[in-house]
Motif scaffolding. Structure first.
Motif, PDB file in Angstrom:
ATOM      1  N   UNK A 166       0.698  -0.967  -0.049  1.00  0.00           N
ATOM      2  CA  UNK A 166      -0.003  -0.080   0.140  1.00  0.00           C
ATOM      3  C   UNK A 166       0.823   1.281   0.332  1.00  0.00           C
ATOM      4  N   UNK A 167       1.820   1.065   0.921  1.00  0.00           N
ATOM      5  CA  UNK A 167       2.792   2.408   0.993  1.00  0.00           C
ATOM      6  C   UNK A 167       3.488   2.613  -0.434  1.00  0.00           C
ATOM      7  N   UNK A 168       4.048   1.643  -0.989  1.00  0.00           N
ATOM      8  CA  UNK A 168       5.013   1.657  -2.237  1.00  0.00           C
ATOM      9  C   UNK A 168       3.836   2.185  -3.254  1.00  0.00           C
ATOM     10  N   UNK A 169       2.755   1.833  -3.315  1.00  0.00           N
ATOM     11  CA  UNK A 169       1.660   2.246  -4.331  1.00  0.00           C
ATOM     12  C   UNK A 169       1.728   3.781  -4.272  1.00  0.00           C
ATOM     13  N   UNK A 170       1.420   4.141  -3.147  1.00  0.00           N
ATOM     14  CA  UNK A 170       1.147   5.548  -2.921  1.00  0.00           C
ATOM     15  C   UNK A 170       2.527   6.414  -3.268  1.00  0.00           C
ATOM     16  N   UNK A 171       3.715   5.805  -2.934  1.00  0.00           N
ATOM     17  CA  UNK A 171       4.874   6.267  -3.259  1.00  0.00           C
ATOM     18  C   UNK A 171       5.204   6.578  -4.759  1.00  0.00           C
ATOM     19  N   UNK A 172       4.598   5.459  -5.505  1.00  0.00           N
ATOM     20  CA  UNK A 172       4.812   5.444  -6.980  1.00  0.00           C
ATOM     21  C   UNK A 172       3.729   6.415  -7.658  1.00  0.00           C
ATOM     22  N   UNK A 173       2.623   6.710  -7.058  1.00  0.00           N
ATOM     23  CA  UNK A 173       1.563   7.623  -7.771  1.00  0.00           C
ATOM     24  C   UNK A 173       1.627   9.034  -7.325  1.00  0.00           C
ATOM     25  N   UNK A 174       2.135   9.408  -6.079  1.00  0.00           N
ATOM     26  CA  UNK A 174       1.675  10.841  -5.578  1.00  0.00           C
ATOM     27  C   UNK A 174       2.810  11.792  -6.603  1.00  0.00           C
ATOM     28  N   UNK A 175       2.010  12.817  -6.798  1.00  0.00           N
ATOM     29  CA  UNK A 175       2.878  13.998  -7.908  1.00  0.00           C
ATOM     30  C   UNK A 175       2.288  15.488  -7.254  1.00  0.00           C
ATOM     31  N   UNK A 176       1.155  15.460  -6.729  1.00  0.00           N
ATOM     32  CA  UNK A 176       0.719  16.931  -6.387  1.00  0.00           C
ATOM     33  C   UNK A 176       1.504  17.526  -5.277  1.00  0.00           C
ATOM     34  N   UNK A 177       2.211  16.796  -4.488  1.00  0.00           N
ATOM     35  CA  UNK A 177       3.419  17.654  -3.618  1.00  0.00           C
ATOM     36  C   UNK A 177       4.759  17.478  -3.978  1.00  0.00           C
ATOM     37  N   UNK A 178       4.855  16.951  -4.973  1.00  0.00           N
ATOM     38  CA  UNK A 178       6.294  16.872  -5.666  1.00  0.00           C
ATOM     39  C   UNK A 178       6.541  17.965  -6.528  1.00  0.00           C
ATOM     40  N   UNK A 179       7.644  18.753  -6.143  1.00  0.00           N
ATOM     41  CA  UNK A 179       7.812  19.936  -7.178  1.00  0.00           C
ATOM     42  C   UNK A 179       8.010  19.618  -8.458  1.00  0.00           C
ATOM     43  N   UNK A 180       8.735  18.178  -8.756  1.00  0.00           N
ATOM     44  CA  UNK A 180       8.988  18.116 -10.290  1.00  0.00           C
ATOM     45  C   UNK A 180       7.654  17.308 -10.970  1.00  0.00           C
ATOM     46  N   UNK A 181       6.668  17.298 -10.094  1.00  0.00           N
ATOM     47  CA  UNK A 181       5.218  16.854 -10.781  1.00  0.00           C
ATOM     48  C   UNK A 181       5.386  15.285 -11.400  1.00  0.00           C
ATOM     49  N   UNK A 182       5.278  15.044 -12.554  1.00  0.00           N
ATOM     50  CA  UNK A 182       4.911  13.993 -13.191  1.00  0.00           C
ATOM     51  C   UNK A 182       6.305  13.372 -13.472  1.00  0.00           C
ATOM     52  N   UNK A 183       7.340  14.252 -13.640  1.00  0.00           N
ATOM     53  CA  UNK A 183       8.629  13.715 -13.942  1.00  0.00           C
ATOM     54  C   UNK A 183       9.309  13.158 -12.507  1.00  0.00           C
ATOM     55  N   UNK A 184       9.062  13.576 -11.519  1.00  0.00           N
ATOM     56  CA  UNK A 184       9.263  13.232 -10.232  1.00  0.00           C
ATOM     57  C   UNK A 184       8.759  11.597  -9.892  1.00  0.00           C
ATOM     58  N   UNK A 185       7.500  11.623 -10.518  1.00  0.00           N
ATOM     59  CA  UNK A 185       6.728  10.453 -10.369  1.00  0.00           C
ATOM     60  C   UNK A 185       7.477   9.596 -11.051  1.00  0.00           C
ATOM     61  N   UNK A 186       7.568   9.704 -12.510  1.00  0.00           N
ATOM     62  CA  UNK A 186       8.041   8.496 -13.365  1.00  0.00           C
ATOM     63  C   UNK A 186       9.446   7.923 -12.875  1.00  0.00           C
ATOM     64  N   UNK A 187      10.284   8.929 -12.296  1.00  0.00           N
ATOM     65  CA  UNK A 187      11.566   8.485 -11.842  1.00  0.00           C
ATOM     66  C   UNK A 187      11.270   7.690 -10.783  1.00  0.00           C
TER      67      UNK A 187
END
Length: 411
Positions: free
Chosen positions: A281-302
């Motif tokens: 569950x935690x890993x899934x959230x870690x892979x999905x979040x982007x709204x609080x990431x300064x890099x947005x979707x680019x941080x998420x895909x990394x």
């Protein structure tokens, strides 16, 4: 029959000197072997004829009734049996050979049984492009899709995974990647395609690439990627929310090291900074979040590539593979979580797993399609505009199976 010695009490028929003659005859008989004269061999003395005492002793010796031969003397307790030194090494060799035979059988049957357990749970769908396809290109290219569809999830699972509620329907992609495994011996490459990439979709004008999956499923997404890249997609691999979490739990969790603390309500994530073990569950959230990431979707895909690397590395470790109580549940969970194209085989899936391990390893290439504008305004909202020149160069290198040339784009 041996001649009997003359009787001493029988008188000489001539009546003269019977006693003396009898004694002389008896003496002559004892000087022969069983009453027959024996000539000594030339050059050596004659053997002494055994006397009565010796013959009686021979007759009184115990015999083996089965063979009528004199019994062999019993071996002494302290004397070793002559056959033991030969039998012990032979027994040890047989035991070693038996152990080696069992290990050889296990070395063949165990991985086959493990692979079959996983493959028997895999779903297959039609995913090939319906349009004109590019010519075959060297190497093997896999299109990887992480679907955020809620289909098949219970209300409890939707709440557990913070999947956004029951009012969300249809299919979308949370993740789009290309895995290229070259034939040339170069490094395997894992390339993220931002889901908001603004590209032409066959029959639907230009739109975010994520819309291709929503409008036409796997076949339209495959066609879109092939036409925009010029690459031929050899195989398709898809997983969903629940499957991803189940795989992480099956490997016993993964260790990730976020640089900063994360508190993202939409992803249901609240974790501290630093290395920590994450369950599904935690890993899934870690892979999905982007709204609080300064890099947005680019941080998420990394992060998604890092998570995939951690999962594959742990799944392929001896601690997992050699433990049947962990390996077989993992094979079942992985098979249930994965959907592949209908043309794929168990060999193709094994090649995909090996390619993922190589691409996420120290010598692999992990990158994102080059981007020129991450906030490109379109009629469909904010999208991602590729760097056309660099993106075309990247796809040309993949078509030529020259993955080593991609390093210049990642530096």
């Amino acid at each position: 029959m041996p001649a009997e010695p003359p009787e001493r009490d029988v008188p000489d028929p001539s009546g003269a000197g019977g006693g003396t003659d009898s004694a002389e005859q008896a003496q002559r008989w004892h000087s022969t072997t069983y009453g027959r004269a024996r000539r000594p061999a030339a050059g050596r003395p004659a053997a002494q004829t055994p006397g009565r005492e010796h013959r009686l002793a021979e007759l009184q010796r115990p015999t083996d009734r089965a063979t009528d031969r004199p019994a062999e003397p019993a071996p002494r307790d302290h004397a070793p049996r002559p056959d033991r030194p030969r039998r012990r090494p032979r027994v040890r060799r047989r035991r070693v050979l038996a152990v080696l035979a069992v290990l050889a059988v296990l070395a063949v049957t165990y991985p086959v049984a493990l692979a079959w357990r996983g493959w028997s749970s895999v779903d297959q769908i039609a995913a090939a492009s319906p349009g004109d396809r590019p010519a075959a290109t060297p190497g093997t290219t896999y299109l990887i899709v992480g679907s955020d569809s809620r289909d098949g999830l219970t209300p409890e699972q939707i709440a557990q995974y913070s999947a956004g509620g029951t009012d969300i329907s249809g299919q979308r992609t949370d993740t789009i990647m290309l895995l290229h495994v070259p034939d040339s011996g170069g490094p395997a490459a894992l390339i993220s395609v931002p889901r908001d990439s603004y590209v032409p979709i066959p029959g639907h004008d230009r739109n975010k690439i994520n819309a291709a999956f929503a409008m036409g499923g796997a076949p339209l997404l495959t066609q879109t990627v092939e036409e925009v890249s010029g690459l031929r997609i050899d195989h398709y691999v898809e997983t969903g929310f629940g499957g991803f979490a189940q795989i992480v739990d099956a490997v016993g969790g993964v260790t990730m090291c976020p640089a900063t603390a994360v508190d993202d309500v939409r992803a249901g994530l609240d974790i501290p900074a630093g290395c920590q073990s994450m369950d599904g569950t935690t890993a899934l959230g870690y892979a999905r979040y982007r709204y609080t990431d300064n890099q947005g979707d680019f941080g998420r895909v990394q992060r998604q590539r890092e998570l995939l690397g951690a999962i594959v590395s742990k799944a392929a470790s001896p601690a997992t593979l050699l433990n049947p109580f962990r390996a077989f549940p993992l094979a079942t969970a992985g098979g249930n979580a994965v959907t592949v194209d209908e043309g794929a085989s168990i060999t193709d899936l094994a090649g995909f797993l090996r390619g993922m391990r190589a691409a996420t390893g120290a010598d692999g290439i992990s990158m994102t399609v080059p981007v020129s504008d991450p906030n490109y305004r379109t009629g469909h909202g904010i999208a991602v505009k590729w760097d056309t020149e660099k993106a075309l160069a990247m796809f040309a290198d993949l078509k030529a199976d020259d993955t080593e040339a991609l390093r210049s784009l990642t530096s």
